[in-house]
Design a protein around this motif. Structure first.
Motif, mmCIF file in Angstrom:
data_model
loop_
_atom_site.group_PDB
_atom_site.id
_atom_site.type_symbol
_atom_site.label_atom_id
_atom_site.label_comp_id
_atom_site.label_asym_id
_atom_site.label_seq_id
_atom_site.Cartn_x
_atom_site.Cartn_y
_atom_site.Cartn_z
ATOM 1 N N CYS A 184 0.748 -1.167 -0.138
ATOM 2 C CA CYS A 184 -0.059 -0.136 -0.142
ATOM 3 C C CYS A 184 0.892 1.412 -0.008
ATOM 4 O O CYS A 184 2.091 1.383 0.061
ATOM 5 N N THR A 185 0.101 2.312 -0.139
ATOM 6 C CA THR A 185 1.016 3.608 -0.113
ATOM 7 C C THR A 185 1.875 3.836 1.173
ATOM 8 O O THR A 185 2.954 4.192 0.927
ATOM 9 N N GLY A 186 1.383 3.694 2.320
ATOM 10 C CA GLY A 186 2.171 3.920 3.716
ATOM 11 C C GLY A 186 2.439 5.441 3.775
ATOM 12 O O GLY A 186 1.771 6.458 3.154
ATOM 13 N N THR A 233 0.982 -3.513 4.263
ATOM 14 C CA THR A 233 -0.063 -2.495 4.456
ATOM 15 C C THR A 233 0.362 -1.651 5.721
ATOM 16 O O THR A 233 0.787 -2.251 6.739
ATOM 17 N N GLY A 234 0.097 -0.370 5.535
ATOM 18 C CA GLY A 234 0.686 0.697 6.691
ATOM 19 C C GLY A 234 -0.132 0.761 7.735
ATOM 20 O O GLY A 234 0.113 1.056 8.812
ATOM 21 N N CYS A 235 -1.270 0.227 7.871
ATOM 22 C CA CYS A 235 -2.319 0.260 8.922
ATOM 23 C C CYS A 235 -3.308 -0.432 8.954
ATOM 24 O O CYS A 235 -3.585 -1.326 7.887
ATOM 25 N N PHE A 273 -2.637 7.921 7.775
ATOM 26 C CA PHE A 273 -3.000 6.726 8.374
ATOM 27 C C PHE A 273 -1.665 5.802 8.800
ATOM 28 O O PHE A 273 -1.942 5.068 9.737
ATOM 29 N N ALA A 274 -0.930 5.914 7.999
ATOM 30 C CA ALA A 274 0.032 4.967 7.944
ATOM 31 C C ALA A 274 0.894 4.817 9.320
ATOM 32 O O ALA A 274 1.281 6.076 9.929
ATOM 33 N N CYS A 287 0.272 8.923 3.169
ATOM 34 C CA CYS A 287 -0.990 8.569 3.846
ATOM 35 C C CYS A 287 -0.909 8.877 5.146
ATOM 36 O O CYS A 287 0.044 8.252 6.023
ATOM 37 N N ASN A 307 -6.263 -0.546 8.044
ATOM 38 C CA ASN A 307 -7.231 -0.289 6.977
ATOM 39 C C ASN A 307 -7.073 -1.423 5.700
ATOM 40 O O ASN A 307 -8.098 -2.008 5.378
ATOM 41 N N SER A 308 -5.936 -2.018 5.914
ATOM 42 C CA SER A 308 -5.756 -3.102 4.967
ATOM 43 C C SER A 308 -5.672 -2.918 3.459
ATOM 44 O O SER A 308 -6.061 -3.983 2.780
ATOM 45 N N CYS A 309 -5.287 -1.814 2.926
ATOM 46 C CA CYS A 309 -5.266 -1.570 1.502
ATOM 47 C C CYS A 309 -4.446 -2.450 0.932
ATOM 48 O O CYS A 309 -4.691 -2.733 -0.439
HETATM 49 FE FE1 SF4 Z 1 -2.993 4.444 4.103
HETATM 50 FE FE2 SF4 Z 1 -3.504 2.416 5.871
HETATM 51 FE FE3 SF4 Z 1 -4.478 2.555 3.379
HETATM 52 FE FE4 SF4 Z 1 -1.915 2.018 3.715
HETATM 53 S S1 SF4 Z 1 -3.463 0.459 4.741
HETATM 54 S S2 SF4 Z 1 -2.811 3.236 1.994
HETATM 55 S S3 SF4 Z 1 -1.357 3.269 5.382
HETATM 56 S S4 SF4 Z 1 -4.822 3.869 4.772
#
Ligand code: SF4
Ligand code: SRM
Length: 517
Positions: free
Chosen positions: A395-397, A434-436, A403-404, A401, A438-440
């Motif tokens: 994910c973006t991280g 995934t950075g958080c 939220f990361a 982002c 939210n599990s993108c």
């Molecule tokens: Fe952002 Fe969390 Fe989604 Fe990664 S998983 S893009 S850190 S919201």
């Protein structure tokens, strides 16, 4: 809304009720003139997402634009348009292939958006309704129409559903105020390349009375508070207008009856839980005005998932599709230009994107394959990367982002590259970052999933770390993995993962490699 709708609305519902997200479409020129700093906060932070425009607090005045690319199909002209847009932003400009076969562009100055959106419309692209409480990019087999193993070519159906939701890219107020985000996937292949199990609605190829159509599964989603695999709706639909009509029915019911009280309990599965599947199914039939066929006893997903990297013959004799690995999906302007050039020179000018954040050149004649392999871009975007690099998704991280909890893409690339240098592996191991919560980056579908968190190192100091997920299975009989360990310091990850790979995935040290850590 019905009388069953709770009267206590969450704060997002309040600003949506005050002004529909899509209203900012007609105001964009004005906003661009006054500048993003002068805009109303709700317009800037939330409503702009109805146009795919994301304010990034991590990088103010370097906005992100999320497109819609149904089925992950991108033409060379579109790839070039992406390159042209981001090249003007120098080092800040880049683009990412997303986990929904889509492109997000970065570094964009706000005042440029009206012109950029016009530029994209000219190459038949839209970013409308791609964020917030809207239906996300509709995913499908990345080799639809060219795959010898395909059961159904789903491209037209996917486009029809996108046209319904977006009113052919102009915006459709009927679907701009859902209680929450919504994911739709339409699979036509035997390997479940769409991750049916993690979509709110997924169409899974299945025969009924000798006709190929779809079994429907519903309610799959990931969130910080709950993860749920989609459940069978006990419905089979033919590959015709019923697919669009079923999506319309479910979206309308969700819009009118989904919970708008607690945002953590607003995804479709919560409504299915409340109603029960029988009522859900009956209400969909009522809306469609006809009974629906019961699901076929079996579906046609019986293959392991393919990653589509490397050279593969198409169903069209003498033609090939060629999958390029894009590390963590990150591309720069010159990459978009080169990809477009290769698609034109060697293929038919079309590129496909995958949910693994990679790209596929299609319609490459047998006679051109060897020449294509000599192209410099294929040194960067390899056809046959190492067993860990080829299964890596991120994910973006923290780079963009808010939220990361950790930086993801660079860590993901580094770990895969380092371990690929040390180890021989009998099979691809799919590592998702995934950075958080939210599990993108979908750690639950991976062999090894890493979710950013706070950890403590040996000296008990707080350091960036990950929670580890294992057991995700994709393709045939897909199921979700679970968290097996918490708070592994990122600085200790390489030896830790090396051990797991050697114990559980048959990895051996490459000849001549000695480990010192
Ligand atoms: Fe952002 Fe969390 Fe989604 Fe990664 S998983 S893009 S850190 S919201
Ligand atoms: Fe996601 C929110 C990025 C796929 C679950 N997601 C976000 C935001 C918009 C948060 C934000 O505003 O910063 C992230 C934007 C960061 C940025 O700058 O890029 C973001 N999500 C992504 C992408 C780009 C990850 C990637 O690197 O590929 C993917 C874009 C897909 C697309 O093209 O539309 C992306 N997000 C997913 C997926 C995977 C999927 O769809 O297969 C999921 C899990 C599946 C699901 O939704 O059920 C996912 N994203 C979330 C959630 C949790 C949803 C929930 O119900 O709670 C959020 C938070 C939210 O919506 O409140 C979120």
């Amino acid at each position: 809304m019905t009388s069953s709708t709770p009267t206590k609305l969450n704060k997002f519902e309040k600003y949506k009720a005050e002004k529909d997200g899509l209203a900012v479409k007609s105001e964009l020129e004005h906003f661009a003139e006054i500048g993003w700093e002068a805009m109303d906060d709700d317009d800037r932070v939330h409503r702009l997402k109805w146009l795919g425009i994301f304010y990034r607090p991590v990088t103010p005045n370097k906005f992100m634009l999320r497109m819609r690319l149904p089925s992950g199909i991108m033409t060379s002209a579109q790839s070039r348009a992406f390159g042209e847009v981001i090249q003007r932003y120098g080092e800040d400009g880049c683009g990412d292939v997303t986990t929904r076969q889509n492109i997000q562009l970065r570094g964009i100055r706000f005042e440029d958006f009206p012109e950029i959106l016009r530029r994209f419309e000219a190459v038949d692209m839209t970013s409308i309704q791609s964020g917030m409480d809207n239906v996300r990019n509709i995913t499908a087999s990345p080799v639809a129409g060219i795959d010898g193993a395909e059961l159904l070519d789903t491209r037209d159906l996917v486009q029809q559903v996108q046209d319904l939701i977006t009113n052919k890219g102009q915006g459709n107020p009927a679907f701009t105020n859902l209680p929450r985000k919504f994911n739709i996937a339409i699979g036509g292949c035997p390997d479940n390349s769409i991750h049916a199990e993690i979509n709110d609605i997924a169409f899974v190829p299945a025969y009924k009375d000798g006709v190929i159509g779809f079994n429907v599964v519903v309610g799959g989603f990931f969130s910080a508070s709950r993860v749920a695999a989609a459940v069978p709706m006990d419905v089979w639909v033919a590959p015709n207008n019923d697919v669009v009509a079923l999506c319309e029915a479910i979206l309308t019911l969700f819009r009118d009856h989904g919970s708008r009280a607690n945002r953590q309990k607003s995804r479709l599965m919560w409504m299915i839980d409340e109603w029960g599947l029988d009522k859900f199914r009956a209400e969909v039939e009522k809306f469609m005005g006809k009974p629906l066929a019961r699901a076929a006893a079996t579906d046609e997903v019986n293959w392991d998932k393919r990653d589509h990297l490397g050279v593969h013959p198409q169903k069209q004799a003498g033609l090939n599709y060629v999958g390029l690995h894009i590390p963590a999906g990150r591309m720069f302007a010159e990459d978009f230009f080169e990809l477009a050039r290769l698609a034109d020179v060697y293929g038919s000018g079309e590129i496909r994107l995958t949910v693994e954040q990679n790209a596929i050149l299609i319609n490459v004649p047998d006679s051109r394959v060897e020449l294509l392999k000599q192209e410099p871009l294929l040194e960067k975007f390899q056809l046959e990367p190492g067993a860990l690099m080829r299964g890596m998704v991120s994910c973006t991280g923290a780079q963009f982002c808010k939220f990361a909890m950790v930086e993801t893409k660079n860590q993901a690339i580094e770990l895969a590259a380092n371990l690929d240098q040390e180890l021989d592996l009998p099979n691809t191991v799919r590592m998702h970052w995934t950075g958080c919560p939210n599990s993108c980056g979908q750690p639950q579908v991976a062999d090894l999933g890493f979710m950013g968190t706070k950890a403590r190192n040996k000296e008990k100091k707080p350091v960036p770390g990950v929670d580890l997920f294992m057991g995700g299975k994709v393709g045939h009989e897909a199921h979700l993995g679970t968290k097996v360990m918490k708070g592994i310091p990122a600085e200790e990850l390489q030896p830790f993962v090396r051990d797991i790979l050697m114990e559980k995935f048959g990895a051996t040290l490459k000849p001549g490699v000695t480990i010192t850590d």
